[in-house]
Design a protein around this motif. Structure first.
Motif, mmCIF file in Angstrom:
data_model
loop_
_atom_site.group_PDB
_atom_site.id
_atom_site.type_symbol
_atom_site.label_atom_id
_atom_site.label_comp_id
_atom_site.label_asym_id
_atom_site.label_seq_id
_atom_site.Cartn_x
_atom_site.Cartn_y
_atom_site.Cartn_z
ATOM 1 N N VAL A 1 0.870 -1.173 0.000
ATOM 2 C CA VAL A 1 0.000 0.000 0.000
ATOM 3 C C VAL A 1 0.909 1.225 0.000
ATOM 4 C CG1 VAL A 1 -1.747 1.276 1.277
ATOM 5 C CG2 VAL A 1 -1.793 -1.227 1.264
ATOM 6 N N TYR A 2 0.842 1.995 -1.065
ATOM 7 C CA TYR A 2 1.684 3.179 -1.189
ATOM 8 C C TYR A 2 0.929 4.398 -0.681
ATOM 9 C CZ TYR A 2 4.822 0.538 -4.215
ATOM 10 O OH TYR A 2 5.711 -0.377 -4.720
ATOM 11 N N HIS B 1 2.549 7.398 -1.089
ATOM 12 C CA HIS B 1 2.980 8.246 -2.199
ATOM 13 C C HIS B 1 3.856 7.394 -3.103
ATOM 14 C CE1 HIS B 1 4.511 11.571 -4.543
ATOM 15 N NE2 HIS B 1 5.746 11.123 -4.317
ATOM 16 N N ARG B 2 3.589 7.457 -4.397
ATOM 17 C CA ARG B 2 4.392 6.679 -5.344
ATOM 18 C C ARG B 2 4.982 7.640 -6.373
ATOM 19 N NH1 ARG B 2 2.999 1.024 -8.270
ATOM 20 N NH2 ARG B 2 5.115 0.698 -9.023
ATOM 21 N N GLY B 3 6.227 8.024 -6.180
ATOM 22 C CA GLY B 3 6.876 8.984 -7.054
ATOM 23 C C GLY B 3 7.889 8.370 -7.993
ATOM 24 N N ILE B 4 8.239 7.124 -7.788
ATOM 25 C CA ILE B 4 9.201 6.466 -8.672
ATOM 26 C C ILE B 4 8.426 5.787 -9.798
ATOM 27 C CG2 ILE B 4 10.996 4.710 -8.844
ATOM 28 C CD1 ILE B 4 11.523 5.176 -5.862
ATOM 29 N N ALA B 5 8.653 6.297 -11.005
ATOM 30 C CA ALA B 5 7.932 5.766 -12.158
ATOM 31 C C ALA B 5 8.584 4.481 -12.627
ATOM 32 C CB ALA B 5 7.934 6.789 -13.284
ATOM 33 N N THR B 6 7.855 3.408 -12.586
ATOM 34 C CA THR B 6 8.352 2.129 -13.104
ATOM 35 C C THR B 6 7.392 1.600 -14.158
ATOM 36 O OG1 THR B 6 7.276 0.980 -11.279
ATOM 37 C CG2 THR B 6 9.616 1.504 -11.020
ATOM 38 N N ARG B 7 6.796 2.532 -14.891
ATOM 39 C CA ARG B 7 5.870 2.104 -15.942
ATOM 40 C C ARG B 7 6.657 1.591 -17.144
ATOM 41 N NH1 ARG B 7 5.491 7.742 -15.696
ATOM 42 N NH2 ARG B 7 6.150 8.810 -17.585
ATOM 43 N N ALA B 8 6.029 0.753 -17.901
ATOM 44 C CA ALA B 8 6.675 0.176 -19.082
ATOM 45 C C ALA B 8 6.927 1.285 -20.099
ATOM 46 C CB ALA B 8 5.784 -0.897 -19.685
#
Length: 150
Positions: free
Chosen positions: A86-87, A89-96
């Motif tokens: 459960v994040y 805040h999610r600021g690190i982009a790990t999208r394809a």
């Protein structure tokens, strides 16, 4: 969108159709270029280049580098590891992502390294011997002896 007619150039040139295709591709590409992931292109030597792509959060196994038809394809796909997390805040982009670079003739990929969240791809331009400039020796014309006609 402006349209440029390059057909007059074809009357006086041979083999430059790839240049026209490149210009057409650049002029008709989307205005909004993707900015993810950020990358650098640097010239490391007279005939050597390096493309550095910021790939923080990806492992070497999740990255793919391929060369197809004078184009360098870099892609990444993250495995789903977020189950149960459960994040707040999610600021690190790990999208394809998929990033393409068109390579000039005789540019070859010599290697790729992944370290400290950066993917470095080394390229070298190798000119074939047939395309390198060569000096032509100029020979002296044989001396023709004058003969008298009787």
């Amino acid at each position: 969108m402006r349209s440029f007619d390059l057909s007059p150039l074809y009357r006086a040139t041979v083999g430059f159709d790839r240049v026209a295709d490149l210009m057409d591709r650049v002029l008709t590409s989307e205005v909004a270029q993707p900015t993810y992931p950020p990358y650098n292109i640097e010239k490391t030597d007279e005939n050597a280049y390096r493309i550095s792509v910021a790939v923080a959060g990806f492992t070497a196994a999740e990255l793919s580098v391929e060369v197809k038809e004078n184009a360098l394809h870099i892609s990444a796909r993250k495995a789903d590891e977020d189950e149960g997390r459960v994040y707040l805040h999610r600021g690190i982009a790990t999208r394809a992502f998929e990033r393409r670079f068109h390579l000039a003739d005789h540019v070859r990929v010599t290697g790729a390294t992944h370290a400290d969240g950066m993917l470095h791809i080394d390229l070298v331009r190798e000119m074939p011997e047939a395309l390198k400039p060569r000096r032509i020796e100029i020979a002296s014309a044989p001396q023709i002896e004058a003969r008298q006609v009787n």
